[in-house]
Write an enzyme that holds these catalytic residues in place. Structure first.
Site, PDB file in Angstrom:
ATOM      1  N   ASP A 265       0.865  -1.173   0.000  1.00  0.00           N
ATOM      2  CA  ASP A 265       0.000   0.000   0.000  1.00  0.00           C
ATOM      3  C   ASP A 265       0.915   1.240   0.000  1.00  0.00           C
ATOM      4  OD1 ASP A 265      -3.214   0.612   1.607  1.00  0.00           O
ATOM      5  OD2 ASP A 265      -2.103   1.755   0.102  1.00  0.00           O
TER       6      ASP A 265
HETATM    7  C1  GLC Z   1      -4.361   4.306  -0.192  1.00  0.00           C
HETATM    8  C2  GLC Z   1      -5.245   3.141   0.204  1.00  0.00           C
HETATM    9  C3  GLC Z   1      -5.327   2.048  -0.841  1.00  0.00           C
HETATM   10  C4  GLC Z   1      -5.185   2.673  -2.213  1.00  0.00           C
HETATM   11  C5  GLC Z   1      -3.770   3.204  -2.318  1.00  0.00           C
HETATM   12  C6  GLC Z   1      -3.495   3.892  -3.661  1.00  0.00           C
HETATM   13  O1  GLC Z   1      -3.681   4.791   0.928  1.00  0.00           O
HETATM   14  O2  GLC Z   1      -4.976   2.506   1.455  1.00  0.00           O
HETATM   15  O3  GLC Z   1      -6.584   1.383  -0.670  1.00  0.00           O
HETATM   16  O4  GLC Z   1      -5.424   1.698  -3.219  1.00  0.00           O
HETATM   17  O5  GLC Z   1      -3.448   4.093  -1.256  1.00  0.00           O
HETATM   18  O6  GLC Z   1      -4.239   5.068  -3.742  1.00  0.00           O
END
Ligand code: GLC
Length: 729
Positions: A265
């Site tokens: 993430d």
């Molecule tokens: C965010 C979220 C995740 C998302 C990623 C990209 O912090 O936790 O669900 O897909 O970053 O935006």
């Protein structure tokens, strides 16, 4: 491009080029736009501009023309011409916005999720996207957590069925197929169970809890070939998911056989330093690579450290190679080596985005999501109109009455202006002869913006005193749902509660429509409502759907996919709890498992929802079957629509293992069937009971079936079922 060709390509790559494939940066950091100040964010990220030609993917850039240009520039700079993958958060629609996943979970109709994701894929692919960071399938039991809106709910079986449908909707049968997106199941693992419901907080669960409740829906995504898995921000049993070898190497790769790409993430690799399990950048790189994160999203520890780690013998280059190969495989599966632009097309974008067919799909999905929680002879409005024998005068109040954009969180590609019809407009369209008076309809600011409450003057509602029915459109602002939106108070804001009580004082029927991304604490206003419709956030079709449900042009059929607590003090409150050694059975006696000041049961339980129709259940029976087949019993029940209104009912199958090596939930959903019954019609609904359904994770974390007594339950929700106990072997 065959696998051997990919290995030949890999063999040509320098280590720096390999590490570029393992790094994902947002477009401005890619340096493809000469106007971007590459000293700004790049310097904060310690990025050396010479890396940029080899970065392997980017996120949350949109638009066919924009992405075609970005890919073209990238390919001109890339020595080996390895195309970028364009990834994005397309969570419940791209430009045509569908209901939030928690609402879709409440439809108990996985086919709708498949439809929604297939439409999102068509629009996203035409806009140049290749992969979506969805479906999110974190099991959720705590509505204080803002991201419950992205999940389909508190039950792993329902979540699994919904997740499989979503992956199939996005991916179809072949990623090369036009109008398809690779899917990424997230957030692995158990992100939905943070202590205190506070986002990014600690997750600490026994292996048995993980295996029984939190892991199955991710596995369901793998079972239908999901292309990618995203690791979560949280720790899992004291180790951050992105550095957690047990989670990724032992469970995901070895036990489940996943050979796709794992992405962290956003900056989660970097956060292993903040968590305190990586001493520095080099250790963050080593630990997460060894644990199995292939793509480092939005931090640069891999590209900055791996060369030295390999040179000094602290890291095997083979780990880098296997990660790069998985990424090249994904690019091959998407057909990007043959066509790096895939479906990006300005013409298709214009033709597809929010086209009639997609807007109709948004309506068809949304109309099955709202949940009617209370209705004391006031809805549908058409019936009230008939009863009064005149055109209705409707009083409409509340901050959501005139709001157009009811998309909810994570609609990031959506224009955020009030583009759709408001509830006011839709109601007027649905009941042209009605007179609609409004009051106290100012929009509400968000807690995120420091705004505590809506502006409200009690005398405003006096203007509605001569209306026949009063509708309060209330809830929580969409900005207060989703990521980093945890709350400790789940009640409606004080002025919204006052509004509802003031409407009640006018002495006319009060209908409350609740817009939220989570179960709110609605008990304080329940007595002031003659009817209550949980509307969630339904996307582009929101107001049209709600107007049709309120008037009776459509019949509510949603069933809660997440329990509504009596109050925050009850949380976590979910239907599939264990019995304990001292069940209270609702008795107010001492020395049993109960609260002194509140009942144990949820205000509205999992699976609950009303309809304008009335359904009667009868003749439940369970036949046990001998023999080698995995089917050990068949359960059936007769459902009859005893009203004069056709409607849909979701018949639910629950089981309880009476005695096992470990405690078993008092009931577990193992099947559901959404049926349509004309007025007066009846249907026998039958379920096969298999050993697989009755199996569980034992004390040694083996998934086993044990012969014995099982309680089989069939009914309309988790609290109202018939029950037959049988011995099964
Ligand atoms: C965010 C979220 C995740 C998302 C990623 C990209 O912090 O936790 O669900 O897909 O970053 O935006």
């Amino acid at each position: 491009m065959e696998k051997t060709k990919l290995q030949e390509l890999l063999a040509q790559m320098t280590l720096r080029e390999k590490l570029g494939q393992l790094t994902q940066l947002i477009p401005p950091l890619l340096g493809v736009d000469p106007d971007v100040d590459i000293t700004g964010p790049l310097s904060e990220m310690n990025i050396d501009p010479e890396w940029l030609p080899e970065i392997g993917s980017t996120l949350n850039a949109f638009g066919a023309e924009n992405l075609r240009t970005m890919q073209e520039k990238h390919l001109q700079r890339s020595r080996l011409g390895i195309p970028l993958i364009f990834m994005a958060d397309i969570v419940h629609g791209y430009k045509t916005i569908f209901p939030i996943p928690l609402a879709v979970g409440s439809s108990f109709n996985p086919k709708l999720y498949e439809t929604a994701c297939a439409v999102a894929a068509k629009e996203g692919a035409a806009a140049g996207i290749h992969l979506t960071f969805a479906p999110m399938t974190d099991l959720v039991r705590d509505p204080r957590w803002g991201r419950v809106m992205e999940s389909t709910g508190e039950d792993h079986y329902l979540n699994g069925e919904m997740t499989k449908a979503a992956v199939l909707g996005y991916q179809g049968k072949d990623l090369k197929e036009k109008g398809r997106l690779a899917a990424c199941v997230k957030h692995f693992a158990a992100y939905g169970s943070p202590w205190g419901g506070r986002d990014y907080n600690t997750v600490d669960l026994s292996e048995g809890m993980l295996r029984e409740f939190y892991l199955p829906a991710y596995k369901a995504a793998l079972d239908v070939g999901v292309a990618m898995v995203m690791t979560s921000f949280n720790t899992v049993n004291r180790i951050p998911a992105s550095a957690n070898k047990w989670l990724m190497r032992d469970i995901l790769r070895k036990e489940w056989g996943f050979d796709g790409v794992v992405i962290s993430d956003f900056a989660a690799v970097d956060e292993t330093i903040t968590h305190g399990v990586s001493a520095d950048s080099a250790e963050a790189a080593r630990k997460c690579l060894e644990a199995g994160v292939d793509i480092e999203m939005m931090s640069t520890h891999y590209i900055r450290n791996a060369e030295e780690l390999i040179r000094s013998g602290k890291l095997e280059e083979a780990l880098i190679d296997e990660a790069v190969l998985r990424i090249l495989e994904l690019k091959k599966a998407l057909g990007l080596f043959e066509n790096p632009y895939k479906d990006a097309s300005v013409e298709d974008e214009k033709a597809l985005i929010q086209c009639e067919e997609h807007l109709q799909a948004a309506y068809d999905v949304a109309v099955e999501c709202p949940v009617l929680l209370k209705n004391e002879d006031v809805l549908p409005l058409q019936a009230l109109e008939k009863k009064l024998g005149k055109d209705l005068k409707i009083g409409l109040a509340g901050p959501f009455a005139c709001m157009g954009n009811l998309s909810g969180g994570w609609a990031i590609a959506k224009a955020d202006d009030d583009v759709s019809t408001s509830l006011l407009g839709a109601l007027q369209n649905a009941m042209p002869n009605a007179t609609i008076e409004t009051a106290a309809v100012r929009h509400m600011g968000a807690l995120q913006a420091g705004i505590e409450d809506m502006e409200y003057y009690p005398e405003e509602v006096e203007a509605l005193a001569d209306c026949d029915v009063l509708i309060a459109a209330v809830g929580e602002p969409a900005a207060d749902t989703g990521e980093s939106a945890s709350k400790t108070v789940l009640r409606l804001s004080p002025n919204q509660e006052r509004l509802i009580h003031d409407l009640r004082k006018l002495g006319k029927p009060v209908v409350v429509v609740v817009f939220s991304g989570r179960p709110l604490e609605i008990l304080p206003i329940l007595d002031s409502a003659d009817a209550l419709l949980q509307a969630w956030f339904l996307g582009d079709a929101s107001s049209r759907v709600l107007a049709d449900l309120l008037t009776g042009k459509a019949n509510p059929s949603g069933r809660l996919s997440m329990s509504f607590p009596v109050n925050v003090g009850q949380i976590p409150v979910h239907y599939n709890a264990y019995r304990t050694g001292r069940p209270s059975h609702g008795q107010k006696i001492r020395f049993v498992s109960r609260y002194l000041d509140c009942e144990n049961e949820a205000l509205f339980p999992f699976g609950f929802g009303l309809s304008y129709s009335q359904f009667a259940y009868s003749n439940m029976a369970v036949d046990t079957l001998d023999g080698d087949s995995d089917v050990v019993a068949k359960a059936r029940i007769t459902v009859e629509n005893v009203s004069d209104i056709p409607g849909m009912e979701t018949v639910q199958l629950y089981i309880r293992d009476v005695v096992a090596q470990v405690v078993r939930p008092m009931k577990e959903l193992r099947g559901f069937r959404k049926i349509y019954l004309e007025a007066g019609a009846r249907q026998v609904v039958e379920f096969e009971i298999t050993r697989q359904m009755l199996s569980y994770w034992d004390a040694d974390n083996r998934f086993i079936f044990e012969p014995g007594e099982f309680e089989i339950m069939l009914g309309r929700n988790s609290a109202e079922t018939g029950s037959v106990t049988v011995s099964l072997a």
